[in-house]
Each structure stands twice: as structure tokens, then as C-alpha cells.
Design an enzyme around this catalytic site. Structure first.
Site, PDB file in Angstrom:
ATOM      1  N   GLY A   1       0.819  -1.212   0.000  1.00 38.08           N
ATOM      2  CA  GLY A   1       0.000   0.000   0.000  1.00 38.08           C
ATOM      3  C   GLY A   1       0.850   1.258   0.000  1.00 38.08           C
ATOM      4  N   ALA A   2       1.903   1.267  -0.824  1.00 33.75           N
ATOM      5  CA  ALA A   2       2.794   2.431  -0.860  1.00 33.75           C
ATOM      6  C   ALA A   2       2.354   3.438  -1.910  1.00 33.75           C
ATOM      7  CB  ALA A   2       4.230   1.983  -1.109  1.00 33.75           C
TER       8      ALA A   2
ATOM      9  N   GLY B   1      -0.810   7.960   1.025  1.00 31.33           N
ATOM     10  CA  GLY B   1      -0.805   8.126   2.478  1.00 31.33           C
ATOM     11  C   GLY B   1       0.497   7.770   3.159  1.00 31.33           C
TER      12      GLY B   1
ATOM     13  N   GLY C   1       2.055   4.868   3.540  1.00 32.13           N
ATOM     14  CA  GLY C   1       2.967   3.976   2.823  1.00 32.13           C
ATOM     15  C   GLY C   1       3.848   4.749   1.857  1.00 32.13           C
TER      16      GLY C   1
ATOM     17  N   SER D   1      -3.521   0.400  15.276  1.00 29.03           N
ATOM     18  CA  SER D   1      -4.127   1.721  15.453  1.00 29.03           C
ATOM     19  C   SER D   1      -4.745   1.893  16.828  1.00 29.03           C
ATOM     20  CB  SER D   1      -5.198   1.992  14.410  1.00 29.03           C
ATOM     21  OG  SER D   1      -5.726   3.290  14.620  1.00 29.03           O
TER      22      SER D   1
ATOM     23  N   TYR E   1     -13.182  -2.745  10.295  1.00 35.10           N
ATOM     24  CA  TYR E   1     -11.834  -2.161  10.181  1.00 35.10           C
ATOM     25  C   TYR E   1     -11.120  -2.212  11.529  1.00 35.10           C
ATOM     26  CZ  TYR E   1      -8.161   1.391  10.067  1.00 35.10           C
ATOM     27  OH  TYR E   1      -6.955   2.049  10.183  1.00 35.10           O
TER      28      TYR E   1
HETATM   29  P1  NDP Z   1      -4.439   5.145   2.436  1.00 35.83           P
HETATM   30  O1  NDP Z   1      -5.809   4.810   1.992  1.00 35.83           O
HETATM   31  O2  NDP Z   1      -3.836   6.422   2.024  1.00 35.83           O
HETATM   32  O3  NDP Z   1      -3.439   3.974   1.986  1.00 35.83           O
HETATM   33  C1  NDP Z   1      -3.829   2.648   1.983  1.00 35.83           C
HETATM   34  C2  NDP Z   1      -3.054   1.874   0.968  1.00 35.83           C
HETATM   35  O4  NDP Z   1      -3.526   0.522   0.960  1.00 35.83           O
HETATM   36  C3  NDP Z   1      -3.222   2.390  -0.464  1.00 35.83           C
HETATM   37  O5  NDP Z   1      -1.969   2.340  -1.085  1.00 35.83           O
HETATM   38  C4  NDP Z   1      -4.166   1.398  -1.081  1.00 35.83           C
HETATM   39  O6  NDP Z   1      -3.999   1.217  -2.467  1.00 35.83           O
HETATM   40  C5  NDP Z   1      -3.710   0.125  -0.364  1.00 35.83           C
HETATM   41  N1  NDP Z   1      -4.676  -0.957  -0.536  1.00 35.83           N
HETATM   42  C6  NDP Z   1      -5.993  -0.959  -0.263  1.00 35.83           C
HETATM   43  N2  NDP Z   1      -6.535  -2.125  -0.629  1.00 35.83           N
HETATM   44  C7  NDP Z   1      -5.538  -2.883  -1.136  1.00 35.83           C
HETATM   45  C8  NDP Z   1      -5.469  -4.173  -1.697  1.00 35.83           C
HETATM   46  N3  NDP Z   1      -6.555  -4.934  -1.855  1.00 35.83           N
HETATM   47  N4  NDP Z   1      -4.274  -4.640  -2.107  1.00 35.83           N
HETATM   48  C9  NDP Z   1      -3.179  -3.881  -2.007  1.00 35.83           C
HETATM   49  N5  NDP Z   1      -3.179  -2.644  -1.503  1.00 35.83           N
HETATM   50  C10 NDP Z   1      -4.348  -2.150  -1.077  1.00 35.83           C
HETATM   51  O7  NDP Z   1      -4.463   4.994   4.032  1.00 35.83           O
HETATM   52  P2  NDP Z   1      -3.374   5.318   5.164  1.00 35.83           P
HETATM   53  O8  NDP Z   1      -2.101   5.699   4.565  1.00 35.83           O
HETATM   54  O9  NDP Z   1      -4.012   6.209   6.138  1.00 35.83           O
HETATM   55  O10 NDP Z   1      -3.248   3.905   5.866  1.00 35.83           O
HETATM   56  C11 NDP Z   1      -2.059   3.176   5.929  1.00 35.83           C
HETATM   57  C12 NDP Z   1      -2.047   2.333   7.185  1.00 35.83           C
HETATM   58  O11 NDP Z   1      -2.024   3.159   8.329  1.00 35.83           O
HETATM   59  C13 NDP Z   1      -3.258   1.416   7.353  1.00 35.83           C
HETATM   60  O12 NDP Z   1      -2.813   0.166   7.809  1.00 35.83           O
HETATM   61  C14 NDP Z   1      -4.073   2.097   8.428  1.00 35.83           C
HETATM   62  O13 NDP Z   1      -4.836   1.179   9.169  1.00 35.83           O
HETATM   63  C15 NDP Z   1      -2.975   2.689   9.272  1.00 35.83           C
HETATM   64  N6  NDP Z   1      -3.394   3.797  10.123  1.00 35.83           N
HETATM   65  C16 NDP Z   1      -3.861   4.956   9.562  1.00 35.83           C
HETATM   66  C17 NDP Z   1      -4.273   6.003  10.380  1.00 35.83           C
HETATM   67  C18 NDP Z   1      -4.782   7.266   9.835  1.00 35.83           C
HETATM   68  O14 NDP Z   1      -5.138   8.125  10.642  1.00 35.83           O
HETATM   69  N7  NDP Z   1      -4.833   7.458   8.519  1.00 35.83           N
HETATM   70  C19 NDP Z   1      -4.206   5.873  11.840  1.00 35.83           C
HETATM   71  C20 NDP Z   1      -3.723   4.596  12.291  1.00 35.83           C
HETATM   72  C21 NDP Z   1      -3.320   3.613  11.462  1.00 35.83           C
HETATM   73  P3  NDP Z   1      -4.772   2.153  -3.553  1.00 35.83           P
HETATM   74  O15 NDP Z   1      -3.988   3.419  -3.600  1.00 35.83           O
HETATM   75  O16 NDP Z   1      -4.674   1.341  -4.803  1.00 35.83           O
HETATM   76  O17 NDP Z   1      -6.148   2.339  -3.057  1.00 35.83           O
HETATM   77 MG1  PMR Z   2     -11.410   9.640  16.413  1.00 38.12          MG
HETATM   78  C1  PMR Z   2      -8.872  11.836  21.742  1.00 38.12           C
HETATM   79  C2  PMR Z   2      -8.440  11.701  20.704  1.00 38.12           C
HETATM   80  C3  PMR Z   2      -8.799  11.015  19.451  1.00 38.12           C
HETATM   81  C4  PMR Z   2      -7.887  10.448  18.634  1.00 38.12           C
HETATM   82  C5  PMR Z   2      -6.403  10.381  18.824  1.00 38.12           C
HETATM   83  C6  PMR Z   2      -8.610   9.903  17.521  1.00 38.12           C
HETATM   84  C7  PMR Z   2      -8.005   9.218  16.471  1.00 38.12           C
HETATM   85  N1  PMR Z   2      -9.943  10.162  17.672  1.00 38.12           N
HETATM   86  C8  PMR Z   2     -10.110  10.855  18.864  1.00 38.12           C
HETATM   87  C9  PMR Z   2     -11.319  11.295  19.397  1.00 38.12           C
HETATM   88  C10 PMR Z   2     -12.559  11.242  18.772  1.00 38.12           C
HETATM   89  N2  PMR Z   2     -12.822  10.676  17.568  1.00 38.12           N
HETATM   90  C11 PMR Z   2     -13.800  11.797  19.281  1.00 38.12           C
HETATM   91  C12 PMR Z   2     -13.923  12.518  20.595  1.00 38.12           C
HETATM   92  C13 PMR Z   2     -14.773  11.532  18.352  1.00 38.12           C
HETATM   93  C14 PMR Z   2     -16.220  11.911  18.423  1.00 38.12           C
HETATM   94  C15 PMR Z   2     -16.446  13.125  17.701  1.00 38.12           C
HETATM   95  C16 PMR Z   2     -14.153  10.821  17.279  1.00 38.12           C
HETATM   96  C17 PMR Z   2     -14.820  10.382  16.146  1.00 38.12           C
HETATM   97  C18 PMR Z   2     -14.218   9.665  15.120  1.00 38.12           C
HETATM   98  C19 PMR Z   2     -14.841   9.122  13.947  1.00 38.12           C
HETATM   99  C20 PMR Z   2     -16.251   9.220  13.537  1.00 38.12           C
HETATM  100  N3  PMR Z   2     -12.866   9.329  15.101  1.00 38.12           N
HETATM  101  C21 PMR Z   2     -12.660   8.604  13.990  1.00 38.12           C
HETATM  102  C22 PMR Z   2     -13.837   8.466  13.280  1.00 38.12           C
HETATM  103  C23 PMR Z   2     -13.535   7.680  12.121  1.00 38.12           C
HETATM  104  O1  PMR Z   2     -14.291   7.323  11.229  1.00 38.12           O
HETATM  105  C24 PMR Z   2     -12.104   7.261  12.197  1.00 38.12           C
HETATM  106  C25 PMR Z   2     -12.095   5.775  12.454  1.00 38.12           C
HETATM  107  O2  PMR Z   2     -12.539   5.307  13.438  1.00 38.12           O
HETATM  108  O3  PMR Z   2     -11.553   5.010  11.526  1.00 38.12           O
HETATM  109  C26 PMR Z   2     -11.572   3.620  11.823  1.00 38.12           C
HETATM  110  C27 PMR Z   2     -11.545   7.995  13.412  1.00 38.12           C
HETATM  111  C28 PMR Z   2     -10.275   8.094  13.955  1.00 38.12           C
HETATM  112  N4  PMR Z   2     -10.027   8.744  15.144  1.00 38.12           N
HETATM  113  C29 PMR Z   2      -8.684   8.694  15.400  1.00 38.12           C
HETATM  114  C30 PMR Z   2      -8.051   7.965  14.329  1.00 38.12           C
HETATM  115  C31 PMR Z   2      -6.586   7.678  14.248  1.00 38.12           C
HETATM  116  C32 PMR Z   2      -9.018   7.614  13.448  1.00 38.12           C
HETATM  117  C33 PMR Z   2      -8.715   6.878  12.158  1.00 38.12           C
HETATM  118  C34 PMR Z   2      -8.662   5.485  12.528  1.00 38.12           C
HETATM  119  C35 PMR Z   2      -7.630   4.535  12.131  1.00 38.12           C
HETATM  120  O4  PMR Z   2      -6.990   4.691  11.132  1.00 38.12           O
HETATM  121  O5  PMR Z   2      -7.484   3.549  12.841  1.00 38.12           O
END
Ligand code: NDP
Ligand code: PMR
Ligand code: LMG
Length: 388
Positions: free
Chosen positions: A81-82, A85, A87, A214, A263
Site C-alpha cells: 500500500g505504498a 498516504g 505507505g 491503530s 476495520y
Molecule cells: P491510504 O488509503 O492512504 O493507503 C492505503 C493503501 O492501501 C493504499 O496504497 C491502497 O492502495 C492500499 N490498498 C488498499 N486495498 C488494497 C489491496 N486490496 N491490495 C493492495 N493494496 C491495497 O491509508 P493510510 O495511509 O491512512 O493507511 C495506511 C495504514 O495506516 C493502514 O494500515 C491504516 O490502518 C494505518 N493507520 C492509519 C491512520 C490514519 O489516521 N490514517 C491511523 C492509524 C493507522 P490504492 O492506492 O490502490 O487504493
Molecule cells: Mg477519532 C482523543 C483523541 C482522538 C484520537 C487520537 C482519535 C483518532 N480520535 C479521537 C477522538 C474522537 N474521535 C472523538 C472525541 C470523536 C467523536 C467526535 C471521534 C470520532 C471519530 C470518527 C467518527 N474518530 C474517527 C472516526 C472515524 O471514522 C475514524 C475511524 O474510526 O476510523 C476507523 C476515526 C479516527 N479517530 C482517530 C483515528 C486515528 C481515526 C482513524 C482510525 C484509524 O486509522 O485507525
């Protein structure tokens, strides 16, 4: 040919001319990209790459400098997934150091090529290989292609993921598993298991296998308590094959499908898998297994399926209210640290970063660190991916 022999280490099996063409041809067929186009990407050929870069930057080669001192060879890291984002940002950060050759394992070749160019990654510093984690055949094919390219494997980053927050019904992988868990967990589970051998063969001083976790999969945090909460239950849905029709598409076996929970559940699986790998293989192999929460990267493609209002408000909400926001570039640096920082060699760790961007070992929730659940998850997953 002589130059090639001089630059490549003896341990590398570089395909002969005919074989290399076959690799490229196979890959081209697999990607359904015209062969000509593929060959235009200079970094696809290992041999061209090795010739094009300075000896110290040859993937797989230990080289000696003029004064006879051995320098560390360039490492090879595979990042799934590079294409966007985190990656992409990590790929860029690692490639820029010159110490790493990045294999970008992605489902969309052309998108990845554009992304790498757009990010300013130098030609020759990366190779794009096709991998669709929604197909176990594709995972096996990727491993095959990677081996035939003749590079060593020093680090593997299981980063790709999909998030389907608004989906009311499940979709399925080629093998019939619910998509979020199929891609985020099962595809990576098979990939990691198959590539363990390759990591083990590497002579690189610190070999690492990293799986993205996460905060939202950890119910010991505020973010992990926003509904719907993650929870695997007794894994009965997973054991039933996550099929949906005559069973459940959810790991915990619940009847109704919830894309956001699927997820978050997949992230628990990622964190449990890392710990189980650590328990089973760290001592024997010396490989470092790690997971991480890179911070809230609220601007990535992960939220592409969320409603527009969410996408609009989520970044400022994370920036100004929770203060959990990190930029893609900053998160890329964090992941790059876990891949290559000499101080992050401890295995079995879930890394996080504090407000000053200093790394620390974070605590996982009770469920995300339950060894019994990890073992059970491992055994069921083995069956689902055809390893048992
Ligand atoms: P992006 O959507 O930007 O990147 C995800 C990547 O995964 C893309 O390159 C996408 O490819 C690839 N992908 C999706 N489906 C497939 C598949 N079937 N086969 C191969 N590759 C695939 O998301 P992020 O950069 O945010 O996420 C990267 C990682 O970070 C994830 O594991 C996510 O759970 C984790 N993470 C993200 C957070 C956030 O706040 N964003 C917080 C915590 C963890 P394509 O470009 O082709 O769609
Ligand atoms: Mg969340 C206190 C801090 C905090 C942090 C660090 C995150 C991270 N979030 C926080 C708080 C809250 N979030 C609060 C108070 C709310 C209610 C308004 C809230 C809501 C919310 C939603 C609806 N947050 C989300 C969503 C998503 O759809 C995202 C998710 O759950 O994806 C699975 C998300 C996230 N919050 C984060 C992070 C890192 C996400 C992205 C999740 C992930 O990539 O794992
Ligand atoms: C579930 O809902 C869904 O059911 C599921 O399908 C899936 O999508 C899942 O995790 C994904 O979410 C959970 C969520 C839905 O419900 C809640 O979290 C309920 C709590 C809502 C409480 C809101 C608190 C607001 C905090 C203040 C925020 C202000 C931000 C403004 C920033 C400006 C900075 C200068 O929730 C959602 O889907 C929407 C959540 C969106 C998160 C972003 C927060 C926006 C809140 C909306 C406020 C609107 C206001 C605007 C104000 C402007 C102020 C100047």
C-alpha cells in the site's frame, strides 16, 4: 556482465538474461500493462538498478570503500500500500536516505508510478510490484515475483488497508472473505508468513517485520471508545469463514455488518498477529516484530469512503481539538524510524509517539494483547489462507 558480477553479491541469484525477460514478461501479463510501458520504469529491473546506482547503494551487496572499511549495504524494504498516504510517505522517507531500496507492493501499478514520481522519489530508488491483498493467489504470485527478481528481503511493512465506514453490507475478497478483514488481516497474514523465510535468509544486521496497528483498535483509549468499538468476541464469525450468507461477515459472529467495526477488528488482528509472530519466531530468527500507531493522519485516502462532511471536519477536529493530528510526511518519518532506526530494534513492541514526536512503547488494550486470543486467531487464519 562483468560489472554486474562485480556489483552484485554472490548470495544473490540474479536471473540470466532470458529469465529476467521472463520475469518482466510474467509481471507484465499479470499487471495487464503493456510490456513496453513496464520496461520504461527503470527501477523494475534489478540488474539495471544495480548498475545505475553507486556500489554502496546496491541492494543486497556489502561493499568495501577505498580505505578497506566495510560499509552497510543498501537494505531492501517491501511496503504494501505504498501508493498513497502513510505507505507512500514512508517509502519516500526511506528511499531519500539512500540506505534503502523500496519495493512498493501495490494493487494499482500506474497509480503507484504516478504517486512515486509526484512525491519526487528518485528513479532507481524503488521498484513497483503488483500485489492485491484481496486475493490470496495474488499474494502468492507477489512472493514468487519478488523472489524471481533476486533481491534480498531485509524489512517488510504490512501497511495497506481499507476502511468502509459507510458500508451497510459487506463486500468480499476473491476468496470470499469480508473485504476489510480479508485485505487488512488475512492477505497480510499470508504475505508475512510466506516472506518470513526470505527475512530469515537476509544477512542484514537488523531484519524487521512491521504491521500497522491503530489507536481505534485499542479500547484502553478515548479514541478506541468511539462507537462502534472493536471486539473479536470468541472469533466464531472468523472461524465460520466471514462469508456473510449462511454465517457472519463479522469476526465476532454478529448478524449485522458494520464496516467501521470490521476495520477496527482488523487492526486488533494486526496487533495480535505481530505479537504472535514475536512469540513464535523472535528468539529463533532474531527478526524484530513491531506494530505502531503513527498518529491520526486525517488527510489520507483511508477516509475516501466516508461522507464528505466527515472528510471536511475530521482534519481540523484532529488538529485543533484532539491534537492527535499528524501530517503524512511526519507519519512517514515515524514509520521509517520503525523500519531503520538503530534504537528501535526491540521486538514485540507497539510504538507510539508523544507530542514532541519522540517514540515510546505503548500499552495495548487487554484484548489486543491477549495471548490466548492471538493463538486462536493464528490457528484460524492459517486455515483460511490455506497454510494449515
Ligand atoms: P491510504 O488509503 O492512504 O493507503 C492505503 C493503501 O492501501 C493504499 O496504497 C491502497 O492502495 C492500499 N490498498 C488498499 N486495498 C488494497 C489491496 N486490496 N491490495 C493492495 N493494496 C491495497 O491509508 P493510510 O495511509 O491512512 O493507511 C495506511 C495504514 O495506516 C493502514 O494500515 C491504516 O490502518 C494505518 N493507520 C492509519 C491512520 C490514519 O489516521 N490514517 C491511523 C492509524 C493507522 P490504492 O492506492 O490502490 O487504493
Ligand atoms: Mg477519532 C482523543 C483523541 C482522538 C484520537 C487520537 C482519535 C483518532 N480520535 C479521537 C477522538 C474522537 N474521535 C472523538 C472525541 C470523536 C467523536 C467526535 C471521534 C470520532 C471519530 C470518527 C467518527 N474518530 C474517527 C472516526 C472515524 O471514522 C475514524 C475511524 O474510526 O476510523 C476507523 C476515526 C479516527 N479517530 C482517530 C483515528 C486515528 C481515526 C482513524 C482510525 C484509524 O486509522 O485507525
Ligand atoms: C459511527 O458513528 C457510525 O455509526 C459508523 O457508521 C461509522 O461511520 C463510525 O467510526 C466511524 O462512526 C460514530 C460517530 C459518528 O458518532 C459520534 O462520534 C458521536 C459523537 C458526536 C459528538 C460530536 C462532538 C463534537 C466535537 C466538536 C467538534 C468540532 C469540530 C470543528 C472543528 C473546527 C475547528 C476550527 O460521527 C460522525 O460520523 C461525525 C463525526 C465527525 C467528527 C468530526 C467532528 C465534527 C463534529 C460536528 C460538529 C459540527 C460542527 C461544526 C462546527 C464548527 C465550529 C466552529
Amino acid at each position: 556482465m562483468a560489472l554486474q558480477a562485480a556489483l552484485l553479491p554472490s548470495t544473490l541469484s540474479v536471473p540470466k538474461k532470458g529469465n529476467l525477460a521472463a520475469v518482466v514478461k510474467d509481471t507484465a501479463a499479470f499487471l495487464s500493462v503493456p510490456q513496453k510501458k513496464l520496461l520504461q520504469v527503470p527501477s523494475l529491473s534489478v540488474r539495471a538498478q544495480a548498475v545505475a546506482t553507486a556500489p554502496v547503494a546496491t541492494p543486497g551487496a556489502s561493499t568495501a570503500t577505498k580505505d578497506g572499511k566495510k560499509t552497510l549495504r543498501q537494505g531492501v524494504v517491501v511496503i504494501t500500500g505504498a501508493s498513497s498516504g502513510l505507505g507512500l510517505a514512508a517509502a519516500k522517507a526511506l528511499a531519500e536516505t539512500g540506505k534503502w531500496h523500496v519495493v512498493m507492493a501495490c494493487r494499482d501499478f500506474l497509480k503507484t508510478a504516478k504517486a512515486a514520481k509526484g512525491a519526487g522519489m528518485a528513479e532507481g530508488s524503488y521498484t513497483i510490484m503488483h500485489l492485491d491483498l484481496a486475493s490470496l493467489d495474488s499474494v502468492r504470485q507477489f512472493v514468487d515475483n519478488f523472489r524471481r527478481a533476486g533481491m534480498p528481503l531485509d524489512s517488510l511493512v504490512c501497511n495497506a488497508a481499507i476502511y468502509r465506514p459507510t458500508a451497510r453490507t459487506p463486500t468480499f475478497t476473491a476468496d470470499g472473505y469480508e473485504m476489510s478483514v480479508g485485505v487488512n488481516h488475512l492477505g497480510h497474514f499470508l504475505l508475512a508468513r510466506l516472506l518470513l523465510d526470505d527475512l530469515q535468509k537476509s544477512d542484514y544486521p537488523s531484519r524487521r517485520l512491521i504491521i500497522l496497528g491503530s489507536i481505534t483498535g485499542n479500547t484502553n483509549t478515548l479514541a478506541g471508545n468511539i462507537p462502534p468499538k472493536a471486539g473479536l468476541g470468541d472469533l466464531r464469525g472468523l472461524a465460520g469463514g466471514l462469508r456473510g450468507q449462511n454465517g457472519s461477515a463479522m469476526i465476532d459472529g454478529s448478524e449485522s455488518f458494520d464496516g467501521a467495526k470490521a476495520y477496527k477488528d482488523s487492526k486488533i488482528c494486526n496487533m495480535l498477529t505481530m505479537q504472535e509472530l514475536h512469540r513464535r519466531y523472535h528468539e529463533e530468527t532474531g527478526i524484530t516484530f513491531a506494530s505502531l500507531y503513527p498518529g491520526c493522519i486525517a488527510t489520507t485516502g483511508l477516509f475516501r469512503e466516508h461522507i464528505p462532511l466527515f472528510r471536511l471536519l475530521f482534519p481540523p477536529f484532529q488538529k485543533f481539538i484532539t491534537k492527535g493530528f499528524v501530517s503524512e510526511a511526519e507519519s512517514g518519518k515515524r514509520l521509517a524510524q520503525v523500519v531503520s532506526d538503530p534504537s528501535l530494534t526491540k521486538s514485540g513492541v507497539y510504538w507510539s509517539w508523544n507530542k514532541d514526536s519522540a517514540s515510546f512503547e505503548n500499552q495495548l488494550s487487554q484484548e489486543a494483547s491477549d495471548p490466548e486470543k492471538a493463538r486462536k486467531l493464528w490457528e484460524i487464519s492459517e486455515k483460511l489462507v490455506g497454510l494449515a
